[in-house]
Design an enzyme around this catalytic site. Structure first.
Site, short mmCIF file in Angstrom:
data_model
loop_
_atom_site.label_atom_id
_atom_site.label_comp_id
_atom_site.label_asym_id
_atom_site.label_seq_id
_atom_site.Cartn_x
_atom_site.Cartn_y
_atom_site.Cartn_z
N THR A 120 41.46 38.63 37.52
CA THR A 120 41.44 39.68 36.48
C THR A 120 42.50 39.22 35.48
O THR A 120 43.31 38.37 35.81
CB THR A 120 41.87 41.04 37.09
OG1 THR A 120 40.95 41.42 38.08
CG2 THR A 120 41.95 42.16 36.07
N ARG A 149 27.93 47.36 40.85
CA ARG A 149 29.28 47.58 41.41
C ARG A 149 30.27 47.76 40.25
O ARG A 149 30.22 47.07 39.25
CB ARG A 149 29.66 46.36 42.26
CG ARG A 149 31.03 46.47 42.93
CD ARG A 149 32.06 45.61 42.26
NE ARG A 149 33.35 45.64 42.92
CZ ARG A 149 34.46 45.12 42.41
NH1 ARG A 149 34.41 44.47 41.27
NH2 ARG A 149 35.59 45.22 43.05
N VAL A 150 31.16 48.73 40.39
CA VAL A 150 32.11 49.05 39.32
C VAL A 150 33.50 48.58 39.72
O VAL A 150 33.98 48.87 40.81
CB VAL A 150 32.09 50.57 39.01
CG1 VAL A 150 33.15 50.92 37.98
CG2 VAL A 150 30.71 50.98 38.51
N ILE A 200 41.61 42.94 44.89
CA ILE A 200 40.31 43.48 45.31
C ILE A 200 40.16 44.89 44.76
O ILE A 200 40.93 45.79 45.12
CB ILE A 200 40.21 43.51 46.85
CG1 ILE A 200 40.43 42.10 47.43
CG2 ILE A 200 38.87 44.09 47.29
CD1 ILE A 200 39.36 41.10 47.13
N GLY A 201 39.15 45.08 43.91
CA GLY A 201 39.01 46.36 43.21
C GLY A 201 38.94 47.55 44.15
O GLY A 201 39.53 48.60 43.88
N1 GLY Z 1 40.08 43.68 40.33
C1 GLY Z 1 38.86 43.26 39.80
C2 GLY Z 1 37.70 43.65 40.58
O1 GLY Z 1 37.78 43.82 41.79
O2 GLY Z 1 36.66 43.81 40.01
#
Ligand code: GLY
Length: 313
Positions: free
Chosen positions: A176, A204-205, A227-228
């Site tokens: 990111t 997926r958001v 990890i989002g």
């Molecule tokens: N942090 C970015 C994502 O997981 O989409």
């Protein structure tokens, strides 16, 4: 009296810099952006303009998973997300899963003054057309080859080799980009942009276009990476900002939030600045690709110990 401007940026988190050319190459890439953007802040531009410029420069660098060089989703398409939050106005705007644009952050910037401030795929595509932004393909050869290889292996890995292409099979990848700035007027702004996890399900958001991953008030501004889903579960950016608002220092807020995240085995990182000009960063991932300018010197987080940790300036 003008305030001393402050700046911190990140190019993601992960477990190795091997696939990005090593520490020196990543440091140089981050420092170039820091120097360019800090020069603007020192010349008096607003935090918002500085953050947008920083995000554009990072989106243009194919090393980082945002804009050009974004990872491909499971169906072979690139869909990007970006958000901007002005601390002064305490106003969030963003786009989710937008395609064919060079700088997703530009859409988030435009939406700052729109009555509808977060748009997803179809709405974001309509906005692109309305603004007559040129169609742009952010695909790079590396990302394509990575996806083709993954497809051959029937998507046995769950995320793209955003940080460590050298060992893609076993790596979790957390790319990111993000920028936080304090300007001469004392205004804070944060921006975050991403290509997502890579190989994810359609729809997926990402956390990057949520207040969990990108949040600011007049007290503090935070951008997250990692990890989002972990960032969303911790609501990390808003969590740190609220702690600062409730009276903890920025570094205490980072330390407490990262200690909690570590106990829950999250895989993430964050950068931030508060209204006093304190700069902080933290990670549970092995590596955080962050660099800052505190008005006196440029520094970075690249060689922090592998264990969970926080730093400040
Ligand atoms: N942090 C970015 C994502 O997981 O989409």
């Amino acid at each position: 009296m003008p305030v001393q401007p402050k700046l911190i940026i990140h190019g993601g988190a992960g477990s190795s810099l091997q696939g990005k050319g090593g520490v020196a190459a990543v440091r140089q890439a981050l420092y170039e952006v820091v120097e360019d953007v800090y020069q603007q802040l020192a010349a008096g531009v607003s935090a918002e303009a500085a953050v947008v410029l920083g995000c554009q420069l990072l989106e243009d660098n194919p090393r980082f998973n945002a804009g050009t060089g974004s990872v491909l989703q499971s169906d072979g398409q690139i869909r990007m997300s970006a958000a901007l939050m002005s601390g002064d106005r305490q106003r969030f705007s963003g786009v989710i899963n937008v395609a064919r644009v060079q700088h997703p952050i530009d859409l988030a910037e435009y939406l700052q003054t729109s009555p509808d401030r977060v748009l997803s795929d179809q709405g974001a595509a309509e906005l692109l057309r309305e603004l007559q932004l040129p169609v742009y393909n952010p695909l790079t050869e590396l990302r394509l080859q990575e996806w083709l290889q993954e497809r051959q292996q029937n998507f046995s890995r769950t995320m793209a080799g955003v940080v460590a292409e050298g060992d893609v099979a076993s790596e979790a990848r957390r790319g990111t980009i993000g920028v936080v700035a304090l300007d001469q007027q004392g205004h804070l702004t944060v921006g975050t942009s991403t290509g997502g996890k890579g190989f994810e399900r359609i729809g997926r958001v990402s956390d990057s276009a949520m207040p969990a991953g990108n949040y600011a008030t007049g007290e503090a501004a935070i951008s997250c990476t990692g990890i989002g889903e972990d960032i969303i579960d911790e609501c990390l950016a808003a969590r740190i900002v609220v702690r600062v608002t409730d009276g903890l220092s920025l570094i205490q807020s980072f330390e407490r939030s990262f200690s909690e995240a570590q106990k829950r085995q999250r895989d993430l990182g964050a950068i931030g600045i508060d209204r006093t000009g304190a700069i902080a960063w933290g990670k549970t991932s092995e590596i955080l690709l962050a660099a800052y300018h505190d008005g006196v010197q440029v520094g970075d987080s690249l060689e922090m110990p592998v264990e969970m940790g926080c730093g400040f300036s």
